[in-house]
Scaffold this active site. Structure first.
Site, PDB file in Angstrom:
ATOM      1  N   ASP A  42      66.731 -64.161 -20.799  1.00 52.38           N
ATOM      2  CA  ASP A  42      65.758 -63.704 -21.792  1.00 52.38           C
ATOM      3  C   ASP A  42      66.421 -62.897 -22.893  1.00 52.38           C
ATOM      4  O   ASP A  42      66.015 -62.975 -24.065  1.00 52.38           O
ATOM      5  CB  ASP A  42      64.682 -62.840 -21.126  1.00 52.38           C
ATOM      6  CG  ASP A  42      63.792 -63.629 -20.191  1.00 52.38           C
ATOM      7  OD1 ASP A  42      64.078 -64.817 -19.951  1.00 52.38           O
ATOM      8  OD2 ASP A  42      62.805 -63.056 -19.690  1.00 52.38           O
ATOM      9  N   LEU A  69      64.942 -55.445 -20.479  1.00 54.92           N
ATOM     10  CA  LEU A  69      65.024 -56.698 -19.704  1.00 54.92           C
ATOM     11  C   LEU A  69      66.034 -56.591 -18.569  1.00 54.92           C
ATOM     12  O   LEU A  69      66.102 -57.468 -17.710  1.00 54.92           O
ATOM     13  CB  LEU A  69      65.434 -57.859 -20.623  1.00 54.92           C
ATOM     14  CG  LEU A  69      64.645 -58.021 -21.920  1.00 54.92           C
ATOM     15  CD1 LEU A  69      65.100 -59.275 -22.644  1.00 54.92           C
ATOM     16  CD2 LEU A  69      63.158 -58.086 -21.647  1.00 54.92           C
ATOM     17  N   SER A 114      56.706 -58.410 -13.720  1.00 55.01           N
ATOM     18  CA  SER A 114      56.875 -59.749 -13.133  1.00 55.01           C
ATOM     19  C   SER A 114      55.682 -60.171 -12.292  1.00 55.01           C
ATOM     20  O   SER A 114      55.044 -59.332 -11.628  1.00 55.01           O
ATOM     21  CB  SER A 114      58.129 -59.724 -12.246  1.00 55.01           C
ATOM     22  OG  SER A 114      58.147 -60.828 -11.376  1.00 55.01           O
ATOM     23  N   GLU A 169      55.981 -61.442  -9.588  1.00 55.16           N
ATOM     24  CA  GLU A 169      56.319 -61.124  -8.191  1.00 55.16           C
ATOM     25  C   GLU A 169      55.597 -59.859  -7.735  1.00 55.16           C
ATOM     26  O   GLU A 169      55.534 -59.578  -6.541  1.00 55.16           O
ATOM     27  CB  GLU A 169      57.833 -60.970  -8.032  1.00 55.16           C
ATOM     28  CG  GLU A 169      58.621 -62.262  -8.208  1.00 55.16           C
ATOM     29  CD  GLU A 169      58.373 -63.276  -7.086  1.00 55.16           C
ATOM     30  OE1 GLU A 169      58.142 -62.851  -5.949  1.00 55.16           O
ATOM     31  OE2 GLU A 169      58.394 -64.482  -7.379  1.00 55.16           O
ATOM     32  N   TYR A 182      62.424 -56.495  -4.707  1.00 55.47           N
ATOM     33  CA  TYR A 182      62.335 -56.756  -6.152  1.00 55.47           C
ATOM     34  C   TYR A 182      60.916 -56.498  -6.657  1.00 55.47           C
ATOM     35  O   TYR A 182      60.709 -55.773  -7.639  1.00 55.47           O
ATOM     36  CB  TYR A 182      62.750 -58.207  -6.445  1.00 55.47           C
ATOM     37  CG  TYR A 182      62.479 -58.656  -7.862  1.00 55.47           C
ATOM     38  CD1 TYR A 182      63.283 -58.251  -8.921  1.00 55.47           C
ATOM     39  CD2 TYR A 182      61.411 -59.515  -8.149  1.00 55.47           C
ATOM     40  CE1 TYR A 182      63.034 -58.662 -10.221  1.00 55.47           C
ATOM     41  CE2 TYR A 182      61.158 -59.937  -9.440  1.00 55.47           C
ATOM     42  CZ  TYR A 182      61.965 -59.507 -10.471  1.00 55.47           C
ATOM     43  OH  TYR A 182      61.706 -59.922 -11.758  1.00 55.47           O
ATOM     44  N   LYS A 226      59.618 -53.593  -9.240  1.00 51.94           N
ATOM     45  CA  LYS A 226      58.926 -53.950 -10.494  1.00 51.94           C
ATOM     46  C   LYS A 226      57.578 -53.227 -10.593  1.00 51.94           C
ATOM     47  O   LYS A 226      57.150 -52.841 -11.682  1.00 51.94           O
ATOM     48  CB  LYS A 226      58.724 -55.463 -10.585  1.00 51.94           C
ATOM     49  CG  LYS A 226      59.977 -56.230 -10.984  1.00 51.94           C
ATOM     50  CD  LYS A 226      60.328 -56.008 -12.454  1.00 51.94           C
ATOM     51  CE  LYS A 226      61.554 -56.792 -12.881  1.00 51.94           C
ATOM     52  NZ  LYS A 226      62.053 -56.436 -14.213  1.00 51.94           N
TER      53      LYS A 226
HETATM   54  P1  NDP Z   1      68.673 -62.301 -15.705  1.00 49.30           P
HETATM   55  O1  NDP Z   1      68.928 -62.128 -14.250  1.00 49.30           O
HETATM   56  O2  NDP Z   1      69.139 -63.551 -16.378  1.00 49.30           O
HETATM   57  O3  NDP Z   1      69.292 -61.052 -16.491  1.00 49.30           O
HETATM   58  C1  NDP Z   1      69.271 -59.766 -15.947  1.00 49.30           C
HETATM   59  C2  NDP Z   1      70.007 -58.838 -16.897  1.00 49.30           C
HETATM   60  O4  NDP Z   1      70.001 -57.515 -16.341  1.00 49.30           O
HETATM   61  C3  NDP Z   1      71.461 -59.213 -17.123  1.00 49.30           C
HETATM   62  O5  NDP Z   1      71.742 -59.063 -18.496  1.00 49.30           O
HETATM   63  C4  NDP Z   1      72.205 -58.172 -16.310  1.00 49.30           C
HETATM   64  O6  NDP Z   1      73.479 -57.862 -16.808  1.00 49.30           O
HETATM   65  C5  NDP Z   1      71.283 -56.976 -16.516  1.00 49.30           C
HETATM   66  N1  NDP Z   1      71.559 -55.899 -15.568  1.00 49.30           N
HETATM   67  C6  NDP Z   1      71.742 -55.999 -14.213  1.00 49.30           C
HETATM   68  N2  NDP Z   1      72.030 -54.793 -13.701  1.00 49.30           N
HETATM   69  C7  NDP Z   1      72.028 -53.910 -14.730  1.00 49.30           C
HETATM   70  C8  NDP Z   1      72.264 -52.522 -14.828  1.00 49.30           C
HETATM   71  N3  NDP Z   1      72.575 -51.777 -13.755  1.00 49.30           N
HETATM   72  N4  NDP Z   1      72.188 -51.923 -16.059  1.00 49.30           N
HETATM   73  C9  NDP Z   1      71.898 -52.667 -17.151  1.00 49.30           C
HETATM   74  N5  NDP Z   1      71.664 -54.005 -17.119  1.00 49.30           N
HETATM   75  C10 NDP Z   1      71.724 -54.612 -15.924  1.00 49.30           C
HETATM   76  O7  NDP Z   1      67.091 -62.107 -15.916  1.00 49.30           O
HETATM   77  P2  NDP Z   1      66.108 -62.848 -16.959  1.00 49.30           P
HETATM   78  O8  NDP Z   1      66.722 -62.846 -18.299  1.00 49.30           O
HETATM   79  O9  NDP Z   1      65.624 -64.113 -16.361  1.00 49.30           O
HETATM   80  O10 NDP Z   1      64.862 -61.854 -16.932  1.00 49.30           O
HETATM   81  C11 NDP Z   1      64.771 -60.732 -17.830  1.00 49.30           C
HETATM   82  C12 NDP Z   1      63.880 -59.685 -17.208  1.00 49.30           C
HETATM   83  O11 NDP Z   1      62.588 -60.233 -16.972  1.00 49.30           O
HETATM   84  C13 NDP Z   1      64.351 -59.151 -15.851  1.00 49.30           C
HETATM   85  O12 NDP Z   1      63.979 -57.784 -15.773  1.00 49.30           O
HETATM   86  C14 NDP Z   1      63.553 -59.964 -14.845  1.00 49.30           C
HETATM   87  O13 NDP Z   1      63.408 -59.259 -13.638  1.00 49.30           O
HETATM   88  C15 NDP Z   1      62.242 -60.104 -15.604  1.00 49.30           C
HETATM   89  N6  NDP Z   1      61.468 -61.270 -15.264  1.00 49.30           N
HETATM   90  C16 NDP Z   1      62.008 -62.515 -15.330  1.00 49.30           C
HETATM   91  C17 NDP Z   1      61.268 -63.624 -15.033  1.00 49.30           C
HETATM   92  C18 NDP Z   1      61.835 -65.003 -15.142  1.00 49.30           C
HETATM   93  O14 NDP Z   1      61.187 -65.947 -14.687  1.00 49.30           O
HETATM   94  N7  NDP Z   1      62.993 -65.189 -15.751  1.00 49.30           N
HETATM   95  C19 NDP Z   1      59.858 -63.504 -14.615  1.00 49.30           C
HETATM   96  C20 NDP Z   1      59.354 -62.160 -14.666  1.00 49.30           C
HETATM   97  C21 NDP Z   1      60.138 -61.081 -14.971  1.00 49.30           C
HETATM   98  P3  NDP Z   1      74.844 -58.495 -16.168  1.00 49.30           P
HETATM   99  O15 NDP Z   1      75.072 -59.777 -16.882  1.00 49.30           O
HETATM  100  O16 NDP Z   1      75.863 -57.471 -16.479  1.00 49.30           O
HETATM  101  O17 NDP Z   1      74.605 -58.678 -14.693  1.00 49.30           O
END
Ligand code: NDP
Length: 326
Positions: A13, A78, A127, A129, A151, A155
């Protein structure tokens, strides 16, 4: 020129949102964690206009520094540990990042905006979830939350903290309750991408079968590019609020297999799919009612299920061909 700070810019995202905001003329700042994050190059390549800042959701001081550096009008949170199965194996880490991390970024926004609580508009990535063991079908903004994983619990914490900061401090804070959304950029650990990547590899003779859980489990799947547009629309409203973002339609894992295999001309996929009880998950009927988002935000999904999965298979074929040729 409006300014935005995105946590989680390396994720699915984050990349779509950065593209959207840059196209709208924003100055975009992205938070990247870790000393030598391997996805830094991916972000540089995909969204060269984004400016990268170092920080981590578990480190409040790094978030304050990022706020000072970016001076954002809008913050999109995000960042998260986002994979349900992994959250069972790393429950405390998930709680720290996906739950307490939201409190940290809300505090950073609040402290930065001490002279005017409405200086910065905030988006929290909640989410579906959170609905877990669903108490109502379809799920809407008012549906009782009943999370079924670390998770989901984390959330829920972030969701209610966002509401509390809005109500108690008067912040412009919104929470998007997003149902599953996918794209060629989806992580390979998620079921849609697991399938589209395996189908591409089967088509190219690189593997024979996929191991799956329950094929009748259903999900409400949309396209990530549509869903980041909904995030932006929330922050353009006069007041912060909560919105369900979903297609309002479900498809089963079996239908996902039908469409993915059909994209490479295979109608009978039975010999390529093996079921394993280890992959079985609770079959909750997650389906969202996006009518508030439609009525208030004017938001509608533009990419249907078959188009989405076919797009993902095409992209995986290209990626697998490139890797095999390398
Ligand atoms: P991704 O798993 O693709 O991305 C997660 C991001 O969080 C990555 O950029 C990761 O960075 C970062 N991250 C992880 N740990 C940390 C930390 N300690 N500090 C800062 N950043 C961190 O998720 P999506 O893009 O699919 O989803 C975006 C958001 O939306 C998330 O919060 C997800 O839970 C939520 N969501 C997603 C859904 C979906 O279907 N995709 C549905 C509903 C909610 P790194 O690359 O360094 O690991």
């Amino acid at each position: 020129m409006p300014r935005a700070l995105i946590t989680g810019i390396t994720g699915q995202d984050g990349l779509y949102l950065a593209e959207l905001l840059l196209a709208k003329g924003y100055r975009v700042f992205g938070l990247i964690r870790g000393q030598n994050n391997p996805k830094r190059e991916l972000v540089r390549r995909t969204v060269p206009g984004a400016e990268l800042l170092t920080g981590d959701l578990t480190d409040l001081s790094s978030l304050l520094r990022a706020m000072e550096a970016a001076q954002p009008d809008e913050v999109y949170n995000l960042g998260a540990i986002s994979f349900v199965a992994y959250s069972w194996e790393n429950a405390m880490l998930t709680t720290d990042v996906t739950g307490t991390g939201v409190l940290n970024i809300l505090e950073a926004v609040r402290l930065y905006s001490h002279d005017d609580p409405r200086k910065v508009r905030f988006y929290q990535a909640s989410s579906s979830e959170m609905f877990g063991k669903v108490q109502e079908v379809p799920q809407r903004e008012s549906t009782l939350l009943w999370p079924r994983s670390p998770y989901g619990v984390a959330k829920v914490f972030g969701h209610y903290m966002t509401i509390n900061y809005r109500e108690s401090y008067g912040m412009h804070a919104s929470s998007g309750i997003l149902f599953n959304h996918e794209s060629p950029r989806r992580g390979p650990e998620f079921v849609t991408r697991k399938v589209t990547r395996a189908v591409a590899r089967i088509e190219l003779g690189l593997q024979d079968e996929i191991v799956m859980g329950n094929l009748d489990a259903k999900r409400d799947w949309g396209f990530a590019g549509d869903y980041v547009d909904a995030m932006w629309r929330m922050l353009q409203q006069d007041e912060g609020d909560d919105y369900v973002i979903a297609t309002g339609q479900t498809h089963s894992i079996g239908e996902l297999l039908d469409v993915a295999f059909a994209a490479v001309g295979i109608d009978d996929w039975s010999r390529h799919v093996r079921q394993d009880p280890a992959f079985m998950r609770p079959a909750d009927l997650l389906i969202g009612d996006p009518s508030k988002a439609r009525d208030v935000l004017g938001w509608e999904p533009t990419v249907g299920f078959s188009e989405l999965i076919t797009m993902m298979v095409a992209s995986d074929l290209e990626e697998q061909r490139a890797q095999a040729g390398a």
